[in-house]
Design an enzyme around this catalytic site. Structure first.
Site, short mmCIF file in Angstrom:
data_model
loop_
_atom_site.label_atom_id
_atom_site.label_comp_id
_atom_site.label_asym_id
_atom_site.label_seq_id
_atom_site.Cartn_x
_atom_site.Cartn_y
_atom_site.Cartn_z
N GLU A 93 -0.25 8.06 -3.29
CA GLU A 93 -1.01 9.32 -3.48
C GLU A 93 -0.67 10.03 -4.78
OE1 GLU A 93 1.82 9.15 -2.03
OE2 GLU A 93 2.84 10.89 -2.89
N ARG A 113 -0.31 8.94 -7.80
CA ARG A 113 -1.18 8.55 -8.93
C ARG A 113 -2.57 9.16 -8.78
NH1 ARG A 113 -0.15 2.31 -7.60
NH2 ARG A 113 1.77 3.26 -6.85
N LYS A 146 4.74 6.16 6.30
CA LYS A 146 6.06 5.63 5.92
C LYS A 146 6.91 5.43 7.17
CE LYS A 146 6.54 7.85 1.40
NZ LYS A 146 6.72 6.62 0.60
N1 BES Z 1 6.75 9.13 -3.24
C1 BES Z 1 6.65 7.74 -3.13
C2 BES Z 1 7.63 6.99 -4.03
C3 BES Z 1 9.10 7.20 -3.79
C4 BES Z 1 9.81 6.31 -3.01
C5 BES Z 1 9.76 8.22 -4.40
C6 BES Z 1 11.16 6.50 -2.81
C7 BES Z 1 11.12 8.40 -4.22
C8 BES Z 1 11.82 7.53 -3.41
C9 BES Z 1 5.24 7.26 -3.48
O1 BES Z 1 4.23 8.16 -3.19
C10 BES Z 1 4.99 6.02 -2.70
O2 BES Z 1 5.04 6.07 -1.51
N2 BES Z 1 4.73 4.92 -3.39
C11 BES Z 1 4.49 3.67 -2.77
C12 BES Z 1 3.38 2.97 -3.53
C13 BES Z 1 2.90 1.71 -2.89
C14 BES Z 1 2.19 2.03 -1.61
C15 BES Z 1 2.00 1.00 -3.83
C16 BES Z 1 5.77 2.84 -2.83
O3 BES Z 1 6.44 2.88 -3.85
O4 BES Z 1 6.11 2.21 -1.85
ZN ZN Z 2 4.76 10.19 -3.15
ZN ZN Z 3 3.52 8.01 -1.18
#
Ligand code: BES
Ligand code: ZN
Ligand code: ZN
Length: 530
Positions: free
Chosen positions: A377, A379, A305
Protein backbone atom coordinates in the site's frame (compact mmCIF):
# COMPACT_ATOMS: atom_id res chain seq x y z
CA UNK A 1 44.48 12.03 56.57
CA UNK A 2 42.46 14.12 54.14
CA UNK A 3 38.86 13.17 53.43
CA UNK A 4 39.59 12.43 49.80
CA UNK A 5 42.49 10.13 50.52
CA UNK A 6 40.49 8.18 53.06
CA UNK A 7 37.75 7.74 50.47
CA UNK A 8 40.25 6.47 47.96
CA UNK A 9 41.35 3.81 50.43
CA UNK A 10 37.77 2.73 50.95
CA UNK A 11 37.18 2.11 47.28
CA UNK A 12 35.70 -1.20 46.32
CA UNK A 13 34.39 -2.33 42.99
CA UNK A 14 31.62 -4.54 41.70
CA UNK A 15 29.86 -5.36 38.49
CA UNK A 16 26.42 -3.86 38.27
CA UNK A 17 24.09 -4.07 35.26
CA UNK A 18 26.94 -4.38 32.83
CA UNK A 19 28.87 -1.39 34.14
CA UNK A 20 31.78 -1.75 36.52
CA UNK A 21 31.14 0.58 39.41
CA UNK A 22 33.77 1.64 41.88
CA UNK A 23 32.23 3.13 44.99
CA UNK A 24 33.18 4.53 48.32
CA UNK A 25 31.93 3.10 51.60
CA UNK A 26 31.64 6.69 52.84
CA UNK A 27 27.99 7.65 52.25
CA UNK A 28 28.19 11.35 53.07
CA UNK A 29 29.07 12.42 49.55
CA UNK A 30 26.64 10.24 47.66
CA UNK A 31 23.75 12.59 48.32
CA UNK A 32 25.14 15.14 45.91
CA UNK A 33 23.01 14.93 42.77
CA UNK A 34 25.67 15.92 40.31
CA UNK A 35 28.03 13.94 38.12
CA UNK A 36 30.59 14.48 35.39
CA UNK A 37 31.45 12.38 32.36
CA UNK A 38 35.13 12.38 31.38
CA UNK A 39 36.63 10.90 28.21
CA UNK A 40 39.76 8.87 27.67
CA UNK A 41 41.12 7.24 24.53
CA UNK A 42 41.82 3.53 24.29
CA UNK A 43 44.59 2.92 21.79
CA UNK A 44 44.48 -0.49 20.15
CA UNK A 45 48.25 -0.96 20.27
CA UNK A 46 48.90 0.47 23.74
CA UNK A 47 45.95 -0.73 25.74
CA UNK A 48 47.58 -0.03 29.07
CA UNK A 49 48.44 3.59 28.41
CA UNK A 50 45.81 5.93 29.84
CA UNK A 51 45.48 8.60 27.21
CA UNK A 52 43.20 11.39 28.39
CA UNK A 53 41.29 14.11 26.57
CA UNK A 54 42.36 17.69 27.33
CA UNK A 55 39.49 18.10 29.79
CA UNK A 56 40.26 14.79 31.53
CA UNK A 57 43.92 15.77 31.74
CA UNK A 58 42.97 19.06 33.39
CA UNK A 59 40.69 17.25 35.85
CA UNK A 60 43.34 14.65 36.61
CA UNK A 61 45.84 17.39 37.44
CA UNK A 62 43.27 19.11 39.63
CA UNK A 63 42.63 15.75 41.34
CA UNK A 64 46.38 15.33 41.83
CA UNK A 65 46.55 12.31 39.55
CA UNK A 66 43.77 10.40 41.29
CA UNK A 67 41.91 9.71 38.07
CA UNK A 68 44.95 7.96 36.58
CA UNK A 69 45.41 6.04 39.82
CA UNK A 70 41.78 4.90 39.93
CA UNK A 71 41.83 3.89 36.28
CA UNK A 72 44.95 1.81 36.72
CA UNK A 73 43.28 -0.27 39.45
CA UNK A 74 41.44 -2.34 36.86
CA UNK A 75 41.75 -3.31 33.22
CA UNK A 76 41.40 -0.67 30.47
CA UNK A 77 37.94 0.58 29.54
CA UNK A 78 36.81 -0.79 26.21
CA UNK A 79 35.83 1.64 23.48
CA UNK A 80 32.18 2.68 23.92
CA UNK A 81 32.08 1.56 27.59
CA UNK A 82 32.12 3.43 30.86
CA UNK A 83 33.34 3.06 34.43
CA UNK A 84 31.88 4.83 37.41
CA UNK A 85 33.87 6.27 40.29
CA UNK A 86 32.10 7.43 43.42
CA UNK A 87 33.47 9.80 46.02
CA UNK A 88 36.50 11.02 44.10
CA UNK A 89 36.50 14.31 45.99
CA UNK A 90 33.88 16.36 47.80
CA UNK A 91 33.40 18.81 44.92
CA UNK A 92 33.36 16.17 42.23
CA UNK A 93 31.87 13.09 43.80
CA UNK A 94 30.55 11.02 40.89
CA UNK A 95 32.67 10.57 37.79
CA UNK A 96 31.83 8.35 34.85
CA UNK A 97 34.91 7.75 32.72
CA UNK A 98 34.17 6.71 29.17
CA UNK A 99 36.37 5.40 26.39
CA UNK A 100 36.13 7.31 23.12
CA UNK A 101 38.17 4.69 21.26
CA UNK A 102 41.36 5.67 19.48
CA UNK A 103 42.36 9.34 19.46
CA UNK A 104 42.96 9.40 15.70
CA UNK A 105 41.22 6.34 14.27
CA UNK A 106 42.18 5.36 10.75
CA UNK A 107 39.60 5.78 8.04
CA UNK A 108 37.97 2.45 7.31
CA UNK A 109 36.38 2.35 3.87
CA UNK A 110 34.18 -0.59 4.84
CA UNK A 111 32.42 1.45 7.48
CA UNK A 112 31.19 4.47 5.44
CA UNK A 113 31.11 6.63 8.57
CA UNK A 114 33.31 8.96 10.59
CA UNK A 115 34.62 6.55 13.25
CA UNK A 116 35.85 9.32 15.54
CA UNK A 117 32.43 11.00 15.72
CA UNK A 118 30.63 7.68 16.11
CA UNK A 119 32.93 6.65 18.98
CA UNK A 120 32.12 9.90 20.77
CA UNK A 121 28.37 9.28 20.40
CA UNK A 122 28.80 5.74 21.73
CA UNK A 123 31.16 6.68 24.56
CA UNK A 124 29.18 9.66 25.86
CA UNK A 125 25.95 7.63 25.63
CA UNK A 126 27.57 4.86 27.72
CA UNK A 127 28.59 7.48 30.30
CA UNK A 128 25.10 8.93 30.57
CA UNK A 129 23.50 5.46 30.70
CA UNK A 130 25.83 4.45 33.55
CA UNK A 131 24.19 7.21 35.62
CA UNK A 132 20.64 6.02 34.95
CA UNK A 133 18.61 5.26 38.04
CA UNK A 134 21.05 6.92 40.46
CA UNK A 135 18.84 9.96 41.06
CA UNK A 136 21.39 12.31 39.52
CA UNK A 137 19.91 15.60 38.34
CA UNK A 138 22.84 17.35 36.70
CA UNK A 139 25.54 15.95 34.49
CA UNK A 140 28.36 17.81 32.83
CA UNK A 141 29.95 16.15 29.83
CA UNK A 142 33.51 16.30 28.49
CA UNK A 143 33.16 17.84 25.03
CA UNK A 144 36.85 18.24 24.24
CA UNK A 145 36.71 16.34 21.03
CA UNK A 146 33.40 17.23 19.40
CA UNK A 147 30.56 18.93 21.29
CA UNK A 148 27.96 18.15 18.58
CA UNK A 149 28.57 14.39 18.61
CA UNK A 150 28.77 14.41 22.42
CA UNK A 151 25.35 16.07 22.66
CA UNK A 152 23.89 13.66 20.11
CA UNK A 153 25.13 10.68 22.15
CA UNK A 154 23.85 12.19 25.39
CA UNK A 155 20.36 13.17 24.23
CA UNK A 156 19.68 10.21 21.93
CA UNK A 157 20.58 7.77 24.70
CA UNK A 158 18.26 9.27 27.32
CA UNK A 159 15.14 9.17 25.17
CA UNK A 160 12.50 6.51 25.78
CA UNK A 161 8.86 6.38 24.72
CA UNK A 162 7.90 6.02 28.38
CA UNK A 163 8.22 9.16 30.46
CA UNK A 164 8.87 7.08 33.59
CA UNK A 165 12.00 5.65 31.92
CA UNK A 166 13.14 9.05 30.67
CA UNK A 167 12.89 10.39 34.19
CA UNK A 168 15.40 7.83 35.46
CA UNK A 169 18.05 9.67 33.46
CA UNK A 170 19.69 12.93 34.52
CA UNK A 171 17.36 15.84 33.79
CA UNK A 172 19.97 18.40 32.92
CA UNK A 173 22.97 17.59 30.74
CA UNK A 174 25.43 20.31 29.76
CA UNK A 175 29.00 20.69 28.50
CA UNK A 176 31.73 20.41 31.13
CA UNK A 177 33.60 23.65 30.72
CA UNK A 178 35.26 24.49 34.03
CA UNK A 179 36.81 23.00 37.14
CA UNK A 180 34.58 22.85 40.25
CA UNK A 181 36.39 25.70 42.01
CA UNK A 182 37.24 27.85 39.01
CA UNK A 183 34.98 29.64 36.52
CA UNK A 184 37.65 29.91 33.79
CA UNK A 185 36.34 28.11 30.66
CA UNK A 186 38.31 25.00 29.73
CA UNK A 187 37.35 25.16 26.05
CA UNK A 188 36.71 27.85 23.44
CA UNK A 189 33.50 29.86 23.29
CA UNK A 190 32.04 28.01 20.31
CA UNK A 191 31.54 24.79 22.25
CA UNK A 192 28.13 25.87 23.53
CA UNK A 193 26.91 26.61 19.99
CA UNK A 194 28.18 23.26 18.72
CA UNK A 195 26.68 21.43 21.71
CA UNK A 196 23.30 23.11 21.12
CA UNK A 197 23.38 22.01 17.50
CA UNK A 198 23.85 18.41 18.67
CA UNK A 199 20.97 18.82 21.12
CA UNK A 200 18.66 20.08 18.33
CA UNK A 201 19.70 17.21 16.03
CA UNK A 202 19.04 14.65 18.76
CA UNK A 203 15.72 16.26 19.66
CA UNK A 204 14.69 16.07 15.99
CA UNK A 205 15.38 12.35 15.87
CA UNK A 206 13.66 11.87 19.24
CA UNK A 207 10.55 13.60 17.94
CA UNK A 208 10.48 11.16 15.00
CA UNK A 209 10.89 8.32 17.52
CA UNK A 210 7.93 9.63 19.50
CA UNK A 211 5.74 9.79 16.39
CA UNK A 212 6.82 6.31 15.30
CA UNK A 213 6.66 4.51 18.63
CA UNK A 214 3.26 5.95 19.63
CA UNK A 215 0.49 3.33 19.57
CA UNK A 216 -1.58 3.53 16.39
CA UNK A 217 -4.77 4.39 18.32
CA UNK A 218 -2.96 7.43 19.70
CA UNK A 219 -1.24 8.39 16.43
CA UNK A 220 -3.80 8.25 13.64
CA UNK A 221 -3.60 10.58 10.60
CA UNK A 222 -5.53 13.37 12.36
CA UNK A 223 -3.45 13.24 15.55
CA UNK A 224 -0.20 13.02 13.54
CA UNK A 225 -1.02 16.28 11.76
CA UNK A 226 -1.99 18.04 14.97
CA UNK A 227 1.14 16.91 16.81
CA UNK A 228 3.44 17.99 14.00
CA UNK A 229 1.67 21.35 13.64
CA UNK A 230 1.84 22.00 17.40
CA UNK A 231 5.49 21.02 17.56
CA UNK A 232 6.42 23.31 14.68
CA UNK A 233 4.44 26.20 16.14
CA UNK A 234 6.00 25.78 19.58
CA UNK A 235 9.62 25.71 18.32
CA UNK A 236 10.29 29.31 17.39
CA UNK A 237 12.23 29.29 14.13
CA UNK A 238 13.81 32.20 12.28
CA UNK A 239 12.82 31.19 8.76
CA UNK A 240 9.24 30.99 7.56
CA UNK A 241 7.49 27.66 8.14
CA UNK A 242 3.90 26.97 7.17
CA UNK A 243 1.82 23.86 7.89
CA UNK A 244 -1.23 22.99 5.77
CA UNK A 245 -3.46 20.05 6.71
CA UNK A 246 -5.56 18.86 3.73
CA UNK A 247 -8.66 16.74 4.29
CA UNK A 248 -10.38 14.02 2.28
CA UNK A 249 -12.31 16.46 0.07
CA UNK A 250 -9.06 18.06 -1.08
CA UNK A 251 -7.55 14.60 -1.72
CA UNK A 252 -10.60 13.74 -3.85
CA UNK A 253 -10.33 17.02 -5.77
CA UNK A 254 -6.72 16.14 -6.49
CA UNK A 255 -7.89 12.84 -8.00
CA UNK A 256 -5.48 10.88 -5.82
CA UNK A 257 -7.24 7.61 -6.59
CA UNK A 258 -4.44 5.30 -5.47
CA UNK A 259 -4.12 7.01 -2.07
CA UNK A 260 -7.91 7.07 -1.58
CA UNK A 261 -8.19 3.37 -2.45
CA UNK A 262 -6.00 2.50 0.54
CA UNK A 263 -7.64 5.02 2.89
CA UNK A 264 -11.19 3.81 2.21
CA UNK A 265 -10.47 0.50 3.97
CA UNK A 266 -10.36 2.33 7.31
CA UNK A 267 -12.80 4.35 9.44
CA UNK A 268 -10.09 6.93 10.10
CA UNK A 269 -10.18 9.80 7.59
CA UNK A 270 -7.00 10.30 5.52
CA UNK A 271 -5.00 13.52 5.67
CA UNK A 272 -2.45 15.11 3.39
CA UNK A 273 0.07 17.16 5.34
CA UNK A 274 2.10 19.86 3.62
CA UNK A 275 4.95 21.78 5.27
CA UNK A 276 6.68 24.68 3.52
CA UNK A 277 9.94 26.00 4.91
CA UNK A 278 11.82 28.98 3.51
CA UNK A 279 15.10 29.71 5.27
CA UNK A 280 16.45 33.17 5.86
CA UNK A 281 18.32 35.05 3.08
CA UNK A 282 17.16 32.56 0.53
CA UNK A 283 17.50 33.46 -3.12
CA UNK A 284 14.53 32.10 -4.95
CA UNK A 285 15.48 28.61 -6.14
CA UNK A 286 13.56 25.45 -6.91
CA UNK A 287 12.62 23.66 -3.72
CA UNK A 288 13.89 20.42 -2.27
CA UNK A 289 10.74 18.29 -1.95
CA UNK A 290 10.58 15.57 0.70
CA UNK A 291 7.81 12.96 0.50
CA UNK A 292 7.09 10.63 3.43
CA UNK A 293 4.98 7.46 3.67
CA UNK A 294 2.45 8.03 6.44
CA UNK A 295 0.64 4.72 7.02
CA UNK A 296 -0.21 5.10 10.71
CA UNK A 297 -1.05 1.39 10.87
CA UNK A 298 -0.47 -1.29 8.24
CA UNK A 299 -2.54 -4.42 8.84
CA UNK A 300 -1.89 -5.47 5.24
CA UNK A 301 -5.56 -5.00 4.33
CA UNK A 302 -7.29 -8.01 2.72
CA UNK A 303 -3.81 -9.46 2.00
CA UNK A 304 -3.56 -9.41 5.78
CA UNK A 305 -0.24 -9.69 7.62
CA UNK A 306 0.50 -12.47 10.13
CA UNK A 307 -0.45 -11.29 13.63
CA UNK A 308 3.01 -11.97 15.04
CA UNK A 309 4.92 -8.71 14.87
CA UNK A 310 1.97 -6.80 13.44
CA UNK A 311 2.18 -4.29 16.32
CA UNK A 312 5.40 -2.99 14.73
CA UNK A 313 3.31 -1.64 11.88
CA UNK A 314 2.36 1.32 14.09
CA UNK A 315 5.68 2.69 12.83
CA UNK A 316 4.75 2.41 9.16
CA UNK A 317 4.63 6.18 9.16
CA UNK A 318 8.40 6.35 9.74
CA UNK A 319 8.91 8.12 6.40
CA UNK A 320 6.36 10.76 7.39
CA UNK A 321 7.89 11.10 10.87
CA UNK A 322 11.46 11.51 9.64
CA UNK A 323 10.71 14.01 6.86
CA UNK A 324 8.59 16.16 9.20
CA UNK A 325 11.30 16.01 11.88
CA UNK A 326 14.04 16.81 9.36
CA UNK A 327 12.27 19.91 8.01
CA UNK A 328 11.57 21.06 11.58
CA UNK A 329 15.20 20.48 12.57
CA UNK A 330 16.47 22.31 9.46
CA UNK A 331 14.26 25.26 10.46
CA UNK A 332 15.49 25.18 14.07
CA UNK A 333 19.09 25.18 12.81
CA UNK A 334 18.23 28.09 10.52
CA UNK A 335 19.49 26.26 7.44
CA UNK A 336 18.98 28.41 4.32
CA UNK A 337 16.99 27.16 1.33
CA UNK A 338 13.48 26.16 0.44
CA UNK A 339 12.17 22.77 1.55
CA UNK A 340 8.68 21.30 1.16
CA UNK A 341 7.43 18.16 2.90
CA UNK A 342 4.47 16.27 1.40
CA UNK A 343 2.95 13.57 3.57
CA UNK A 344 0.00 11.32 2.67
CA UNK A 345 -1.45 9.81 5.87
CA UNK A 346 -3.94 6.97 6.27
CA UNK A 347 -4.44 3.53 7.80
CA UNK A 348 -4.25 0.29 5.81
CA UNK A 349 -7.16 -1.67 7.29
CA UNK A 350 -9.85 -4.17 6.28
CA UNK A 351 -13.52 -3.21 6.04
CA UNK A 352 -16.19 -3.85 3.43
CA UNK A 353 -14.80 -1.11 1.22
CA UNK A 354 -11.14 -2.10 1.39
CA UNK A 355 -9.11 -2.76 -1.78
CA UNK A 356 -9.41 -6.37 -2.98
CA UNK A 357 -6.56 -8.19 -4.73
CA UNK A 358 -6.97 -7.60 -8.46
CA UNK A 359 -8.76 -4.25 -8.10
CA UNK A 360 -7.70 -1.51 -10.49
CA UNK A 361 -7.29 2.07 -9.24
CA UNK A 362 -6.26 5.26 -11.04
CA UNK A 363 -3.47 7.54 -9.77
CA UNK A 364 -3.46 11.35 -10.04
CA UNK A 365 -1.51 11.30 -13.34
CA UNK A 366 -3.98 8.84 -14.93
CA UNK A 367 -1.81 5.74 -14.52
CA UNK A 368 -3.98 2.68 -13.87
CA UNK A 369 -2.68 0.33 -11.16
CA UNK A 370 -3.63 -3.31 -10.62
CA UNK A 371 -3.56 -3.90 -6.86
CA UNK A 372 -2.58 -7.57 -6.68
CA UNK A 373 -1.44 -7.29 -3.07
CA UNK A 374 -3.19 -4.85 -0.71
CA UNK A 375 -0.18 -5.01 1.62
CA UNK A 376 1.91 -3.17 -0.98
CA UNK A 377 0.00 0.00 0.00
CA UNK A 378 2.91 2.36 0.65
CA UNK A 379 3.75 2.64 -3.04
CA UNK A 380 0.08 3.42 -3.81
CA UNK A 381 -0.13 6.40 -1.50
CA UNK A 382 3.34 7.59 -2.53
CA UNK A 383 2.45 7.39 -6.23
CA UNK A 384 -0.12 10.19 -5.82
CA UNK A 385 2.14 12.25 -3.57
CA UNK A 386 4.96 11.98 -6.16
CA UNK A 387 2.57 13.17 -8.91
CA UNK A 388 1.57 16.12 -6.71
CA UNK A 389 5.26 16.95 -6.04
CA UNK A 390 5.66 17.81 -9.76
CA UNK A 391 3.58 20.96 -9.20
CA UNK A 392 6.39 22.55 -7.17
CA UNK A 393 9.08 22.26 -9.90
CA UNK A 394 11.37 20.49 -7.46
CA UNK A 395 15.15 20.70 -7.75
CA UNK A 396 15.12 17.20 -6.29
CA UNK A 397 12.51 14.86 -4.83
CA UNK A 398 13.51 12.70 -1.88
CA UNK A 399 10.91 10.18 -0.76
CA UNK A 400 11.28 8.23 2.48
CA UNK A 401 9.27 5.10 3.31
CA UNK A 402 9.18 1.94 5.41
CA UNK A 403 8.43 0.31 2.10
CA UNK A 404 9.45 -3.35 1.98
CA UNK A 405 10.21 -6.36 4.14
CA UNK A 406 12.79 -7.20 1.45
CA UNK A 407 14.80 -4.15 2.52
CA UNK A 408 14.91 -5.52 6.09
CA UNK A 409 16.32 -8.77 4.69
CA UNK A 410 18.85 -7.03 2.44
CA UNK A 411 20.58 -4.58 4.80
CA UNK A 412 18.99 -5.06 8.22
CA UNK A 413 19.68 -2.08 10.48
CA UNK A 414 23.05 -1.34 8.87
CA UNK A 415 21.92 1.38 6.49
CA UNK A 416 18.98 2.93 4.68
CA UNK A 417 18.71 1.57 1.13
CA UNK A 418 18.77 4.37 -1.47
CA UNK A 419 17.61 4.18 -5.08
CA UNK A 420 18.55 7.23 -7.12
CA UNK A 421 18.68 8.43 -10.72
CA UNK A 422 21.23 11.10 -9.79
CA UNK A 423 24.87 10.44 -8.83
CA UNK A 424 25.34 14.00 -7.55
CA UNK A 425 22.42 13.78 -5.08
CA UNK A 426 23.42 10.27 -4.02
CA UNK A 427 26.96 11.52 -3.26
CA UNK A 428 25.63 14.37 -1.12
CA UNK A 429 23.38 12.00 0.83
CA UNK A 430 26.18 9.49 1.28
CA UNK A 431 28.44 12.24 2.64
CA UNK A 432 25.66 13.26 5.02
CA UNK A 433 25.39 9.67 6.30
CA UNK A 434 29.16 9.58 6.80
CA UNK A 435 28.96 12.60 9.11
CA UNK A 436 25.90 11.53 11.11
CA UNK A 437 26.76 7.82 11.39
CA UNK A 438 23.21 7.05 10.19
CA UNK A 439 24.35 5.47 6.97
CA UNK A 440 22.93 4.99 3.48
CA UNK A 441 23.72 2.33 0.88
CA UNK A 442 22.98 2.58 -2.84
CA UNK A 443 20.64 0.05 -4.47
CA UNK A 444 19.90 -0.52 -8.18
CA UNK A 445 17.18 0.94 -10.41
CA UNK A 446 17.63 -1.52 -13.29
CA UNK A 447 15.19 -1.78 -16.17
CA UNK A 448 14.86 -5.48 -15.21
CA UNK A 449 12.86 -4.50 -12.11
CA UNK A 450 10.60 -2.13 -14.09
CA UNK A 451 9.86 -4.94 -16.54
CA UNK A 452 8.66 -7.06 -13.60
CA UNK A 453 5.86 -4.64 -12.67
CA UNK A 454 4.62 -3.46 -16.07
CA UNK A 455 2.57 -3.90 -18.06
CA UNK A 456 -0.03 -5.50 -15.78
CA UNK A 457 -2.74 -7.80 -17.12
CA UNK A 458 -5.58 -5.40 -16.19
CA UNK A 459 -3.79 -2.04 -15.98
CA UNK A 460 -0.67 0.00 -16.85
CA UNK A 461 1.29 -1.23 -13.87
CA UNK A 462 1.02 -3.86 -11.12
CA UNK A 463 1.68 -3.02 -7.48
CA UNK A 464 3.77 -6.19 -7.03
CA UNK A 465 6.52 -7.70 -9.15
CA UNK A 466 6.04 -10.86 -11.16
CA UNK A 467 9.58 -12.02 -10.39
CA UNK A 468 8.43 -13.81 -7.23
CA UNK A 469 9.95 -12.82 -3.91
CA UNK A 470 13.35 -11.86 -5.30
CA UNK A 471 14.37 -8.18 -5.36
CA UNK A 472 11.24 -6.94 -3.58
CA UNK A 473 12.86 -3.66 -2.52
CA UNK A 474 13.98 -3.08 -6.12
CA UNK A 475 10.59 -3.73 -7.75
CA UNK A 476 9.01 -1.36 -5.20
CA UNK A 477 11.56 1.30 -6.22
CA UNK A 478 10.84 0.62 -9.90
CA UNK A 479 7.13 1.17 -9.17
CA UNK A 480 7.82 4.60 -7.62
CA UNK A 481 10.18 5.46 -10.47
CA UNK A 482 7.22 5.16 -12.86
CA UNK A 483 5.76 8.31 -11.24
CA UNK A 484 8.97 10.34 -11.55
CA UNK A 485 9.49 12.39 -14.69
CA UNK A 486 12.74 11.53 -16.51
CA UNK A 487 14.41 14.91 -16.02
CA UNK A 488 13.62 15.10 -12.29
CA UNK A 489 16.40 14.32 -9.82
CA UNK A 490 15.05 11.75 -7.40
CA UNK A 491 16.03 9.55 -4.47
CA UNK A 492 13.91 6.88 -2.83
CA UNK A 493 14.95 5.88 0.70
CA UNK A 494 13.61 2.52 1.88
CA UNK A 495 13.90 2.75 5.68
CA UNK A 496 12.15 -0.51 6.63
CA UNK A 497 15.41 -2.05 7.91
CA UNK A 498 16.33 0.92 10.11
CA UNK A 499 12.79 1.41 11.45
CA UNK A 500 13.48 0.03 14.92
CA UNK A 501 16.45 -0.61 17.18
CA UNK A 502 15.08 -3.81 18.73
CA UNK A 503 18.43 -5.56 18.83
CA UNK A 504 20.32 -2.48 20.02
CA UNK A 505 22.14 -2.26 16.71
CA UNK A 506 22.88 1.39 17.42
CA UNK A 507 24.15 1.40 21.01
CA UNK A 508 23.33 5.06 21.63
CA UNK A 509 19.64 4.55 20.81
CA UNK A 510 17.60 2.61 23.30
CA UNK A 511 15.15 -0.04 22.15
CA UNK A 512 12.03 0.98 20.29
CA UNK A 513 11.56 2.89 17.07
CA UNK A 514 14.74 4.52 15.83
CA UNK A 515 13.72 7.77 14.10
CA UNK A 516 16.37 7.02 11.48
CA UNK A 517 17.57 8.69 9.25
CA UNK A 518 16.35 12.09 10.54
CA UNK A 519 19.85 13.44 11.18
CA UNK A 520 21.09 12.30 7.78
CA UNK A 521 18.13 13.98 6.04
CA UNK A 522 18.82 17.19 7.97
CA UNK A 523 22.51 17.09 7.03
CA UNK A 524 21.47 16.46 3.41
CA UNK A 525 19.22 19.55 3.48
CA UNK A 526 22.20 21.57 4.75
CA UNK A 527 24.55 20.20 2.07
CA UNK A 528 21.97 20.60 -0.67
CA UNK A 529 21.66 24.31 0.10
CA UNK A 530 25.39 25.00 0.49
N1 BES B 1 5.07 -1.65 5.65
C1 BES B 1 5.41 -2.79 4.92
C2 BES B 1 6.92 -3.02 4.83
C3 BES B 1 7.67 -3.26 6.12
C4 BES B 1 7.93 -4.54 6.55
C5 BES B 1 8.15 -2.20 6.84
C6 BES B 1 8.63 -4.75 7.71
C7 BES B 1 8.88 -2.41 8.00
C8 BES B 1 9.11 -3.69 8.44
C9 BES B 1 4.87 -2.71 3.49
O1 BES B 1 3.70 -2.00 3.35
C10 BES B 1 4.62 -4.11 3.04
O2 BES B 1 3.85 -4.78 3.65
N2 BES B 1 5.28 -4.52 1.97
C11 BES B 1 5.15 -5.83 1.45
C12 BES B 1 5.16 -5.74 -0.06
C13 BES B 1 4.85 -7.03 -0.75
C14 BES B 1 3.41 -7.40 -0.51
C15 BES B 1 5.12 -6.88 -2.21
C16 BES B 1 6.33 -6.67 1.93
O3 BES B 1 7.43 -6.16 1.97
O4 BES B 1 6.12 -7.81 2.31
ZN1 ZN C 1 3.32 -0.51 4.79
ZN1 ZN D 1 1.95 -3.18 3.69
Amino acid sequence: MSVTLRILENLTSQNYSGFVRVFSTSTALLHQKKAIVLGIYTEKKQENVINKTETSETYDKWLEGKLTKLLSLSKPIESGSSRLFFGTTEKCSIVSVVSLGEKNPQKNNNESLDIRRENIRKGIAAGIKSLKGLGIENVEVDVTNDPTSAAEGAFLSTWNYKKSEREKCPLSISPLNSLPDNETPLNGEDIVKKWEEGVILAEGQNFARHLMDSPANLMDPTIFCEEVKNKIESCGTKGEIKVIIRDKTWIEEQKMGAFLSVAKGSSQPPKFLEIHYTGEQNESTNPLVLVGKGVTFDSGGVSIKPSQGMEEMRADMGGAATVCSAILTAARLNIPGEVIALVPLCENMVNGEANKPGDVVTAKDGTTIQVDNTDAEGRLILADALCYAREFNPAVIVNVATLTGAMVVALGAGATGVFSNCDEMWTKLNEAGYITGDRVWRMPLYELYSSQIKPAHLADINNVGKGGRGGGACTAAAFLNHFIQKETKWMHLDIAGVMDNAKQEVPYLGSGMAGRPTRTLTEFIRRFNE
